[in-house]
Design an enzyme around this catalytic site. Structure first.
Site, PDB file in Angstrom:
ATOM      1  N   GLU A 100      -5.964  -0.974  11.407  1.00 23.05           N
ATOM      2  CA  GLU A 100      -7.235  -0.788  10.703  1.00 23.05           C
ATOM      3  C   GLU A 100      -6.940  -0.395   9.254  1.00 23.05           C
ATOM      4  OE1 GLU A 100      -9.269   2.567  12.373  1.00 23.05           O
ATOM      5  OE2 GLU A 100     -11.066   2.292  11.146  1.00 23.05           O
ATOM      6  N   THR A 125       8.769  16.743   9.232  1.00 25.53           N
ATOM      7  CA  THR A 125       8.979  17.170   7.839  1.00 25.53           C
ATOM      8  C   THR A 125       9.041  18.698   7.792  1.00 25.53           C
ATOM      9  OG1 THR A 125       7.587  15.274   7.275  1.00 25.53           O
ATOM     10  CG2 THR A 125       8.016  16.869   5.514  1.00 25.53           C
ATOM     11  N   ASP A 158      -0.133   6.880  11.731  1.00 23.75           N
ATOM     12  CA  ASP A 158       1.309   6.972  11.940  1.00 23.75           C
ATOM     13  C   ASP A 158       1.709   7.715  13.209  1.00 23.75           C
ATOM     14  OD1 ASP A 158       4.008   7.161   9.517  1.00 23.75           O
ATOM     15  OD2 ASP A 158       3.943   6.628  11.649  1.00 23.75           O
ATOM     16  N   LYS A 180       1.878  -2.920   8.935  1.00 24.98           N
ATOM     17  CA  LYS A 180       3.038  -1.997   8.877  1.00 24.98           C
ATOM     18  C   LYS A 180       4.259  -2.815   9.279  1.00 24.98           C
ATOM     19  CE  LYS A 180       4.547   2.464  10.846  1.00 24.98           C
ATOM     20  NZ  LYS A 180       4.168   3.551  11.786  1.00 24.98           N
ATOM     21  N   ASP A 203       3.827  14.476  14.259  1.00 24.18           N
ATOM     22  CA  ASP A 203       4.097  14.307  12.824  1.00 24.18           C
ATOM     23  C   ASP A 203       2.818  14.503  12.007  1.00 24.18           C
ATOM     24  OD1 ASP A 203       5.594  11.690  10.704  1.00 24.18           O
ATOM     25  OD2 ASP A 203       5.722  13.897  10.622  1.00 24.18           O
ATOM     26  N   LYS A 254       0.758  15.766   9.324  1.00 21.30           N
ATOM     27  CA  LYS A 254       1.005  16.317   7.982  1.00 21.30           C
ATOM     28  C   LYS A 254       0.030  15.640   7.039  1.00 21.30           C
ATOM     29  CE  LYS A 254       4.731  12.942   7.281  1.00 21.30           C
ATOM     30  NZ  LYS A 254       6.144  12.738   7.007  1.00 21.30           N
ATOM     31  N   PHE A 295      10.124   3.879   7.850  1.00 28.39           N
ATOM     32  CA  PHE A 295      10.057   2.711   8.761  1.00 28.39           C
ATOM     33  C   PHE A 295      10.128   1.382   8.023  1.00 28.39           C
ATOM     34  CE2 PHE A 295       5.965   4.317   7.494  1.00 28.39           C
ATOM     35  CZ  PHE A 295       5.392   3.205   6.885  1.00 28.39           C
ATOM     36  N   ASN A 339      -0.384  11.936   6.672  1.00 30.27           N
ATOM     37  CA  ASN A 339      -0.852  11.162   7.839  1.00 30.27           C
ATOM     38  C   ASN A 339      -2.302  11.450   8.194  1.00 30.27           C
ATOM     39  OD1 ASN A 339       1.583   9.845   8.075  1.00 30.27           O
ATOM     40  ND2 ASN A 339       2.430  11.312   9.537  1.00 30.27           N
ATOM     41  N   LEU A 397       0.829  -1.213   0.000  1.00 30.85           N
ATOM     42  CA  LEU A 397       0.000   0.000   0.000  1.00 30.85           C
ATOM     43  C   LEU A 397       0.861   1.259   0.000  1.00 30.85           C
ATOM     44  CD1 LEU A 397      -2.643  -1.092   2.668  1.00 30.85           C
ATOM     45  CD2 LEU A 397      -2.973  -0.963   0.175  1.00 30.85           C
ATOM     46  N   GLY A 398       2.044   1.150   0.582  1.00 33.62           N
ATOM     47  CA  GLY A 398       2.913   2.326   0.654  1.00 33.62           C
ATOM     48  C   GLY A 398       4.172   1.973   1.410  1.00 33.62           C
ATOM     49  N   SER A 399       5.043   2.960   1.523  1.00 36.42           N
ATOM     50  CA  SER A 399       6.282   2.731   2.282  1.00 36.42           C
ATOM     51  C   SER A 399       6.704   4.046   2.910  1.00 36.42           C
ATOM     52  CB  SER A 399       7.376   2.192   1.362  1.00 36.42           C
ATOM     53  OG  SER A 399       7.556   3.114   0.290  1.00 36.42           O
ATOM     54  N   GLY A 400       7.598   3.929   3.864  1.00 31.87           N
ATOM     55  CA  GLY A 400       8.063   5.136   4.554  1.00 31.87           C
ATOM     56  C   GLY A 400       9.435   4.860   5.147  1.00 31.87           C
TER      57      GLY A 400
HETATM   58  C1  LIG Z   1      -5.143   2.200   0.971  1.00 32.00           C
HETATM   59  C2  LIG Z   1      -3.870   2.660   1.663  1.00 32.00           C
HETATM   60  C3  LIG Z   1      -2.824   3.204   0.890  1.00 32.00           C
HETATM   61  C4  LIG Z   1      -1.624   3.614   1.488  1.00 32.00           C
HETATM   62  C5  LIG Z   1      -1.485   3.476   2.870  1.00 32.00           C
HETATM   63  C6  LIG Z   1      -2.546   2.942   3.645  1.00 32.00           C
HETATM   64  C7  LIG Z   1      -3.741   2.523   3.058  1.00 32.00           C
HETATM   65  C8  LIG Z   1      -2.098   2.972   4.993  1.00 32.00           C
HETATM   66  C9  LIG Z   1      -2.664   2.602   6.214  1.00 32.00           C
HETATM   67  C10 LIG Z   1      -1.972   2.861   7.387  1.00 32.00           C
HETATM   68  C11 LIG Z   1      -0.672   3.446   7.373  1.00 32.00           C
HETATM   69  C12 LIG Z   1       0.104   3.709   8.653  1.00 32.00           C
HETATM   70  C13 LIG Z   1      -0.091   3.782   6.149  1.00 32.00           C
HETATM   71  C14 LIG Z   1      -0.795   3.546   4.984  1.00 32.00           C
HETATM   72  N1  LIG Z   1      -0.446   3.824   3.700  1.00 32.00           N
HETATM   73  C15 LIG Z   1       0.839   4.393   3.265  1.00 32.00           C
HETATM   74  C16 LIG Z   1       0.693   5.863   2.894  1.00 32.00           C
HETATM   75  C17 LIG Z   1       0.199   6.678   4.069  1.00 32.00           C
HETATM   76  N2  LIG Z   1       0.469   8.097   3.910  1.00 32.00           N
HETATM   77  C18 LIG Z   1      -2.820   2.391   8.474  1.00 32.00           C
HETATM   78  O1  LIG Z   1      -2.607   2.478   9.672  1.00 32.00           O
HETATM   79  N3  LIG Z   1      -3.952   1.874   7.937  1.00 32.00           N
HETATM   80  C19 LIG Z   1      -3.904   1.978   6.579  1.00 32.00           C
HETATM   81  O2  LIG Z   1      -4.770   1.585   5.827  1.00 32.00           O
END
Ligand SMILES: Cc1ccc2c(c1)c1c3c(c(C)cc1n2CCCN)C(=O)NC3=O
Length: 278
Positions: free
Chosen positions: A94, A180, A161, A42, A139, A141, A24, A144, A19-22
């Site tokens: 969630e 940031t 986050d 995560k 954080d 922004k 962490f 988040n 879904l994404g990366s950071g």
């Molecule tokens: C559909 C979707 C797409 C990207 C997601 C998420 C859900 C997502 C989620 C969360 C986090 C911490 C990061 C997440 N990311 C990464 C980007 C967040 N800014 C989370 O806690 N629940 C998510 O669904």
């Protein structure tokens, strides 16, 4: 209370698309095998040794988990499960399907003040909840602030986050150089004590962006941005803010104040006449 499971996360959850990366690690959609329910996993690489630059400190992740375990609010993402192994920790969270608030806004022509207030009131309620429990996010922004679902008349906001969040202990002084540049408060840059007012500065920046699509302190470089933040140097460009109400600008002015003690608290924001007309 979530205990740290030592099983392999893939024994209990089917891992799906990223879904994404950071900083962490990665976030992946996952499905709980026993219930069929979807969550966001995560995956956080943990440091192999204290001095290592790779991965995060285990105690920093445990702090995030401890904080999340205390939180139960409609505008705060929920923690469902936690797994720990030698090299990584996995937070099962969630699933928030609506994506980031700012991607949602980017798809629209412009956000009316009425729509901005509807989103902002939910952000303020989530922040009021954590501040009432002596927790600061540190954080806040656009990345988040997410939407539970987006194709609905009144999308619900979820704050995600809590990787930089801290319990604000009475008398303890917390300082950090995280965050940031565009959204961090002057006290972060000056390495001065941080607290709930630090989140309020970020809310002022988020409000400015909600109403204009522009970032108030954005410079050509991070250094220029940081200089703008420390000097409190921003303006309401008439070409952009001509149609913006004086109440909205007053709301932002009372948050983007260099001295944290002068800023509105989140409770004062919720009763500000722009948010809660008399
Ligand atoms: C559909 C979707 C797409 C990207 C997601 C998420 C859900 C997502 C989620 C969360 C986090 C911490 C990061 C997440 N990311 C990464 C980007 C967040 N800014 C989370 O806690 N629940 C998510 O669904």
């Amino acid at each position: 209370m979530t205990s740290f499971k030592h099983e392999n996360v893939e024994d209990l959850y089917e891992l799906l698309e990223k879904l994404g990366s950071g900083h962490f690690g990665e976030v992946k959609k996952c499905r709980e095998k026993s219930t069929g329910t979807y969550y966001a996993g995560k995956f956080i690489k943990t440091r192999k040794c204290k001095g290592s630059r790779l991965g995060l400190d285990r105690d920093q992740i445990e702090r995030e988990v401890f904080i999340l375990q205390q939180l139960e609010h409609p505008n705060i993402m929920r923690l469902h499960d936690v797994f720990t192994s030698k090299a990584e920790m996995v937070l099962i969270l969630e699933l928030i399907r609506g994506g980031e608030l700012f991607d949602f806004i980017a798809e629209k022509e412009a956000l009316s003040e009425e729509d901005a207030i509807e989103f902002l009131e939910q952000i303020l309620k989530g922040v009021a909840y954590i501040h009432s429990r002596s927790i600061a996010h540190f954080d806040l922004k656009p990345e988040n602030i997410m939407l539970l679902e987006k194709d609905v008349p009144h999308p619900k906001i979820k704050i995600i986050d809590f990787g930089l969040a801290q319990k604000i202990e009475d008398g303890a002084v917390f300082k950090s150089m995280c965050g940031t540049p565009q959204y961090i408060a002057p006290e972060v840059i000056n390495y001065e004590p941080l607290g709930p007012p630090t989140d309020m500065w970020s809310i002022g920046v988020i409000t400015y962006i909600l109403l204009s699509g522009l970032s108030p302190f954005q410079g050509e470089t991070d250094q220029e941005t940081l200089t703008n933040v420390v000097s409190g140097n921003y303006e309401f460009d008439d070409r952009i803010f001509k149609q913006t109400s004086e109440l909205a600008k007053d709301f932002i002015r009372q948050l983007l104040l260099k001295d944290p003690r002068d800023r509105m608290t989140v409770v004062e924001c919720l009763i500000h006449p722009w948010i809660k007309p008399l």
